[in-house]
Design a protein around this motif. Structure first.
Motif, PDB file in Angstrom:
ATOM      1  N   VAL A 102       0.857  -1.081   0.413  1.00 53.57           N
ATOM      2  CA  VAL A 102      -0.226  -0.309  -0.208  1.00 53.57           C
ATOM      3  C   VAL A 102       0.686   0.860  -0.218  1.00 53.57           C
ATOM      4  CG1 VAL A 102      -1.671   1.130   1.357  1.00 53.57           C
ATOM      5  CG2 VAL A 102      -1.761  -1.567   1.116  1.00 53.57           C
ATOM      6  N   THR A 103       0.552   2.053  -0.897  1.00 52.92           N
ATOM      7  CA  THR A 103       1.173   2.818  -1.281  1.00 52.92           C
ATOM      8  C   THR A 103       0.634   4.485  -0.782  1.00 52.92           C
ATOM      9  OG1 THR A 103       2.951   2.137  -2.488  1.00 52.92           O
ATOM     10  CG2 THR A 103       3.415   4.731  -2.536  1.00 52.92           C
ATOM     11  N   HIS A 104       1.259   5.510   0.068  1.00 51.06           N
ATOM     12  CA  HIS A 104       0.560   6.860  -0.186  1.00 51.06           C
ATOM     13  C   HIS A 104       1.866   7.848  -0.440  1.00 51.06           C
ATOM     14  CE1 HIS A 104      -1.861  10.676   1.527  1.00 51.06           C
ATOM     15  NE2 HIS A 104      -0.493  10.946   1.643  1.00 51.06           N
ATOM     16  N   ARG A 105       1.307   8.512  -1.403  1.00 50.12           N
ATOM     17  CA  ARG A 105       1.951   9.371  -2.486  1.00 50.12           C
ATOM     18  C   ARG A 105       2.194  11.284  -1.821  1.00 50.12           C
ATOM     19  NH1 ARG A 105       4.648   8.621  -8.143  1.00 50.12           N
ATOM     20  NH2 ARG A 105       6.449  10.644  -8.441  1.00 50.12           N
ATOM     21  N   GLU A 106       2.377  11.914  -1.264  1.00 50.44           N
ATOM     22  CA  GLU A 106       2.376  13.331  -1.326  1.00 50.44           C
ATOM     23  C   GLU A 106       2.765  13.909  -1.425  1.00 50.44           C
ATOM     24  OE1 GLU A 106      -0.138  15.785   0.296  1.00 50.44           O
ATOM     25  OE2 GLU A 106      -0.923  13.829   0.874  1.00 50.44           O
ATOM     26  N   GLU A 107       2.520  15.086  -2.278  1.00 49.15           N
ATOM     27  CA  GLU A 107       3.194  16.655  -3.009  1.00 49.15           C
ATOM     28  C   GLU A 107       3.511  17.393  -1.930  1.00 49.15           C
ATOM     29  OE1 GLU A 107       0.499  14.905  -4.022  1.00 49.15           O
ATOM     30  OE2 GLU A 107       1.592  13.320  -5.420  1.00 49.15           O
ATOM     31  N   LEU A 108       4.829  17.190  -1.920  1.00 47.98           N
ATOM     32  CA  LEU A 108       5.092  18.729  -0.752  1.00 47.98           C
ATOM     33  C   LEU A 108       4.968  19.730  -0.821  1.00 47.98           C
ATOM     34  CD1 LEU A 108       7.785  16.860   1.275  1.00 47.98           C
ATOM     35  CD2 LEU A 108       5.419  16.901   1.592  1.00 47.98           C
ATOM     36  N   GLY A 109       4.586  20.178  -2.600  1.00 51.65           N
ATOM     37  CA  GLY A 109       4.806  21.510  -2.686  1.00 51.65           C
ATOM     38  C   GLY A 109       3.550  22.051  -4.047  1.00 51.65           C
TER      39      GLY A 109
END
Length: 445
Positions: free
Chosen positions: A421-428
């Motif tokens: 399970v992968t969560h990818r969060e854009e920081l900008g």
């Protein structure tokens, strides 16, 4: 993310159903196999891992040698130190890969096989494979279909040839590795052909030997992986010190950072590029860590440390990079830390069209840890990645990637099922919906 937990639960149920029928291997016959059918294990280094299933550790460990000297290093596929004892009647006991060999006089050959099928029950609407995501829509994917042979000639020369058959939707096959080298002297082995560049421990560990279904996104974006060239390497005191140094055709990469460098096999020679150099030093002072990233057997404490770098004087870009890594195994636990840095500068008159107009530096950190809940059977792992593709710009390319998963091993590490399970969060910039749940069933030899 509000439906992710419910989807992950469904995928976990699918994992249990897919693996519930796996059974322990039946004992072999009481009589031992004839001597001509079983090769004596190799004196193989395990200093840094290898990219391909069946490819040597550290971008190349020797195949089995017919007469290993006393005190030689433990074979790459042999049981890790501290493994439970297994009777010779168990055909799939640890080290079965080293026993799966055919001796033809001075020549010994063994199969290379990797089959990985992925199912994606959930994928975010914004996922793109060009941006490094595992899938774009729910469905199925043949992640790897790899076949080939590796071998050894009288302990003096070793080689490997394998083909990746699931390269694209058109079913195009490509050479994954094709190399041969003189390996009689452990302190200086010289190998030429298409093989893994010695850069990043996660890149050098086999594609099917990770704790999670996919390598870290940062590594896939930065490491050059397979390239054509010539490499020297040496191993001392059972992996207490190893070195690698190689010259290759210059590396190429696209303008999209997460697409990573291309794996150029140069069938027409080096037409548009220059030359690249790469090197690595590594140590495993307590002894080899073995084939897999996980501590599958529950070994005593072992530590591996490595550092490497490359410089590529390409026709379109000058590329340079460095990385350092630490891997610990202890009683079924594994912990990995990596830092990767790379830079790219466009040439004033590029040999191929590119969109890049200024120098760019990138930085990434990877931390992974996990444990085997049941030795050789069931493990859990988690990974955190921080990735900044351009240190001078803050945008949605800056990512925090959280990955967790469980792995079930049937027949040691021959057959494996993994849920990731992968969560990818854009920081900008814009936050994207690109999370994913991946189930992978794998056979590796």
């Amino acid at each position: 993310m509000r439906h992710l937990a419910r989807v992950a639960g469904g995928a976990a149920a699918l994992l249990a159903a897919a693996t519930s029928s796996a059974q322990e291997p039946e004992p072999a016959a009481e009589e031992p196999a004839p001597a001509t059918d079983v090769a004596i294990p190799a004196d193989t280094p395990t200093a840094a891992g290898g990219d391909a299933i069946g490819e040597p550790q550290g971008a190349g460990a020797p195949a089995a040698r017919p007469s290993a000297p006393a005190g030689a290093p433990r074979p790459r596929d042999a049981p890790a130190p501290g493994s439970p004892a297994h009777g010779s009647r168990d055909p799939l006991a640890p080290g079965f890969r080293e026993r799966a060999r055919i001796a033809l006089g001075p020549l010994e050959i063994a199969p290379i096989a990797l089959l990985a099928l992925q199912a994606a029950p959930y994928v975010g609407d914004d996922a793109l494979t060009q941006a490094g995501d595992s899938a774009e829509h729910p469905g199925f994917r043949l992640r790897h279909v790899r076949a080939g042979l590796r071998g050894d000639v009288a302990g003096l020369v070793r080689f490997a040839i394998s083909t990746e058959l699931a390269e694209d939707d058109a079913g195009t096959a490509r050479i994954h590795e094709a190399w041969a080298g003189v390996t009689a002297a452990r302190a200086l082995e010289v190998i030429a052909g298409a093989r893994t560049v010695p850069f990043s421990r996660s890149a050098m560990i086999g594609a099917g030997d990770g704790a999670l279904a996919e390598r870290p996104l940062a590594v896939r974006a930065i490491a050059p992986f397979t390239q054509v060239g010539i490499q020297a390497e040496g191993h001392f005191q059972d992996g207490a010190f190893s070195y690698y140094a190689g010259v290759y055709n210059a590396f190429q990469r696209s303008d999209q950072f997460y697409a990573g460098p291309s794996e150029s096999l140069a069938p027409l020679g080096n037409r548009f590029e220059g030359i690249a150099v790469a090197g690595r030093v590594a140590t495993e002072p307590q002894g080899p860590l073995g084939r897999t990233l996980q501590d599958v057997a529950g070994s005593p404490f072992r530590l591996g440390v490595g550092a490497d770098g490359f410089f590529s004087d390409g026709g379109a870009r000058t590329l340079y990079g460095a990385s350092a890594d630490v891997l610990v195994h202890a009683a079924g636990l594994h912990a990995l830390g990596e830092v990767l840095w790379t830079g790219a500068s466009p040439k004033a008159v590029p040999t191929q069209p590119i969109a890049q107009i200024t120098a760019v530096s990138s930085l990434a950190l990877v931390v992974e840890a996990g444990t085997m809940l049941v030795a050789r059977k069931l493990g859990v792992s988690g990974r955190v990645e921080w990735i900044d593709p351009n240190l001078d710009v803050e945008d949605e390319g800056d990512n925090l990637v959280l990955t967790g998963g469980v792995s079930y091993h049937a027949y040691d590490d021959l057959v494996k099922a993994q849920l990731e399970v992968t969560h990818r969060e854009e920081l900008g910039g814009l936050s994207l919906s690109n999370d994913a749940v991946i189930l992978q069933l794998q056979l590796s030899l």
